[in-house]
Design a protein around this motif. Structure first.
Motif, short mmCIF file in Angstrom:
data_model
loop_
_atom_site.label_atom_id
_atom_site.label_comp_id
_atom_site.label_asym_id
_atom_site.label_seq_id
_atom_site.Cartn_x
_atom_site.Cartn_y
_atom_site.Cartn_z
N SER A 96 -3.81 64.03 50.26
CA SER A 96 -4.09 62.62 49.97
C SER A 96 -4.76 61.95 51.15
O SER A 96 -5.66 61.12 50.99
N ARG A 103 -10.99 57.74 47.03
CA ARG A 103 -9.88 57.06 46.37
C ARG A 103 -10.36 55.70 45.87
O ARG A 103 -10.84 54.87 46.65
N ALA A 125 -9.87 52.87 42.18
CA ALA A 125 -9.51 52.63 40.79
C ALA A 125 -10.78 52.64 39.95
O ALA A 125 -11.87 52.29 40.45
N GLU A 150 -4.30 46.13 30.42
CA GLU A 150 -3.52 45.73 31.59
C GLU A 150 -2.04 46.03 31.39
O GLU A 150 -1.36 46.50 32.31
N PRO A 183 -1.59 51.22 32.57
CA PRO A 183 -1.63 50.92 34.01
C PRO A 183 -2.44 51.93 34.81
O PRO A 183 -2.97 51.59 35.88
N SER A 184 -2.55 53.17 34.35
CA SER A 184 -3.28 54.18 35.10
C SER A 184 -4.76 53.84 35.24
O SER A 184 -5.42 54.29 36.18
N HIS A 239 -5.81 51.05 36.05
CA HIS A 239 -5.90 50.11 37.16
C HIS A 239 -5.41 50.75 38.46
O HIS A 239 -5.38 50.09 39.50
N ASP A 240 -5.02 52.01 38.38
CA ASP A 240 -4.51 52.71 39.54
C ASP A 240 -5.61 53.58 40.15
O ASP A 240 -6.65 53.81 39.55
N VAL A 241 -5.34 54.09 41.33
CA VAL A 241 -6.31 54.87 42.07
C VAL A 241 -6.45 56.27 41.48
O VAL A 241 -5.47 56.90 41.10
N THR A 271 -15.05 56.16 36.61
CA THR A 271 -14.29 56.56 37.79
C THR A 271 -15.22 56.91 38.95
O THR A 271 -16.35 57.32 38.73
N TRP A 304 -6.40 64.01 36.20
CA TRP A 304 -6.02 62.59 36.26
C TRP A 304 -6.06 61.93 34.88
O TRP A 304 -5.21 61.09 34.56
N ARG A 335 -3.03 60.90 32.24
CA ARG A 335 -2.17 59.71 32.25
C ARG A 335 -2.77 58.55 31.45
O ARG A 335 -2.11 58.01 30.56
#
Length: 454
Positions: free
Chosen positions: A3, A12, A14, A47, A51-52, A54-56, A368, A389, A392
């Motif tokens: 990471s 990295r 969103a 939203e 949620p994924s 809006h995630d990294v 992405t 990824w 999710r």
């Protein structure tokens, strides 16, 4: 450590989310009671329930960039992960063709409710139900809730001649031809009349899914859709692919080799129809030492990628213009999630590059930073074994569409049976019936020689 390296290399971020200026409103259950419902905008739904998105997304540090992400789709060993078993049924279409439907969970699994959501999957260029990118979704989606899954059913629609499905006419499939998925949905709807049907398409299958949803509009038998790695503007992306020596040598020839091998595998079928233009054109193609995607489309797809009309097309470029899906995005009338990466070496031109005016109010478009073509590999719990990824956000979307969204009832025209064929009221040219064959499928035999993951 992985990471940290991903962070240091700037991999990295969103996803960027794009919507129409005004998004549609989606009816959701706000509690376990159907009477307790609320209507929220598509943007608010994402939203709350996805949620994924809006995630990294952080690419695996050892797979930086679209080329390596895409290459791992082909060379990675996915045989021991996301294992899925299917029961196959073969459908005969009205024109004599054959498509293969792979159902999971298999018939040996515990009984599911009649209104259990059904995921309808369309695979990529020469793929099928065995592909790792398909199993990455279906393994968790079709596992029971007590094992962390959604507890859904799924059906993979294997196109003519793909994944061990016999080719019974000289007509193939293509990125623009939608009547085979339309036909498959007649049968799936007849089996599960109370269940919401949710479409998921990958690459070429994503293009078919997009076009089907746009063509059907409010009459779509699919209550929602999700497209991953869709090629959108086939002409523009074909030109980009041809413009780069590396992309021609690696990607265009890789996809061309797969299509050529598929045609070779079904040579006996073509030879049984000696007077067709595609059969006459095939020997010259098979004699080529190397074949690009463009050469295959110019020689074969423009002739046999669907029924007549509109096939045959004068040139491959004419076919690309007709088959593209970016121009039909405004016509979609059901919730639709599209996910592409900004470094996809095969799909470099995206509809949102021209702004959001082409998006339907029902569309959310996610781009992405990194991920390649159908890759999206991030660090997994076991070093050296990345996970995808997109699993999710897609599972979150499917749960929202299948379990949270209120269905307005089965869409589509009524079904009828004529001479053993399941058909739709008011249309006589498409229909299907189950034929002998199929059986239990664990992986797909006979797919050796084809590059996976494209």
């Amino acid at each position: 450590m992985g990471s940290l390296l991903s962070y240091l290399f700037g991999l990295r971020a969103a996803p960027k989310l794009f919507y129409a200026p005004k998004t549609a409103f989606v009816p959701l259950q706000s509690s376990s009671k159907i009477s307790d419902a609320e209507s929220i905008s598509l943007e608010e739904l994402v939203e709350r329930r996805c949620p994924s998105l809006h995630d990294v997304f952080a690419q695996a540090w050892w797979l930086p960039g679209g080329n390596l992400q895409t290459a791992y789709c082909v060379v990675g060993d996915f045989s021991q992960v996301d294992q899925v078993e299917y029961d196959r049924k073969l459908l005969r279409t009205k024109d004599g063709g054959t498509i293969g439907l792979d159902f999971t969970p298999s018939a040996t699994e515990p009984h599911l409710r009649s209104d259990t959501p059904v995921i309808v999957v369309l695979h990529g260029l020469t793929g099928g139900s065995h592909e790792s990118y398909v199993r990455a979704i279906l393994a968790p989606a079709c596992s029971p809730p007590e094992r962390g899954g959604l507890g859904y059913r799924a059906v993979v629609v294997n196109f003519r001649g793909c994944a061990g499905v016999p080719l019974t006419t000289p007509q193939l499939y293509s990125a623009g031809y939608t009547d085979d998925i339309r036909t498959a949905l007649l049968y799936i709807s007849s089996l599960y009349p109370e269940a919401p049907l949710l479409g998921v398409g990958f690459s070429l299958g994503a293009n078919i899914l997009t076009r089907y949803l746009a063509q059907e509009g409010e009459q779509s038998r699919l209550a929602a859709g999700c497209a991953l790695g869709c090629p959108w503007d086939l002409l523009a992306n074909s030109k980009r692919l041809k413009a780069s020596w590396f992309h021609r040598q690696v990607y265009s020839k890789g996809m061309g080799a797969n299509l050529k091998a598929l045609a070779q595998r079904h040579l006996a079928t073509f030879e049984a129809f000696p007077d067709t233009e595609v059969t006459k054109a095939l020997p010259g193609l098979l004699q080529q030492s190397q074949t690009t995607l463009g050469q295959f489309d110019e020689t074969i797809t423009r002739l046999a990628g669907g029924s007549s009309p509109p096939f045959p097309f004068p040139t491959a470029n004419d076919y690309y213009v007709w088959a593209s899906s970016h121009v039909v995005l405004p016509d979609i009338k059901v919730p639709f999630l599209a996910i592409n990466s900004d470094d996809d070496p095969i799909v470099s031109v995206l509809p949102v590059h021209a702004g959001t005016s082409t998006l339907s109010p029902w569309v959310v478009f996610a781009v992405t930073k990194g991920g390649g073509h159908l890759g999206w590999f991030e660090e997994g719990s076991v070093p050296g074994h990345p996970r995808r990824w997109y699993r999710r956000p897609v599972l979150e979307w499917l749960h929202a569409m299948g379990s949270d969204m209120l269905s307005a009832g089965r869409k589509g025209k009524p079904l009828r049976e004529v001479d053993g064929f399941i058909m739709e009221e008011g249309r006589d040219d498409i229909g299907c019936k189950v034929i002998e064959g199929g059986g239990h499928v664990v992986g797909v035999e006979g797919e050796g020689g084809l590059l996976a993951g494209l």
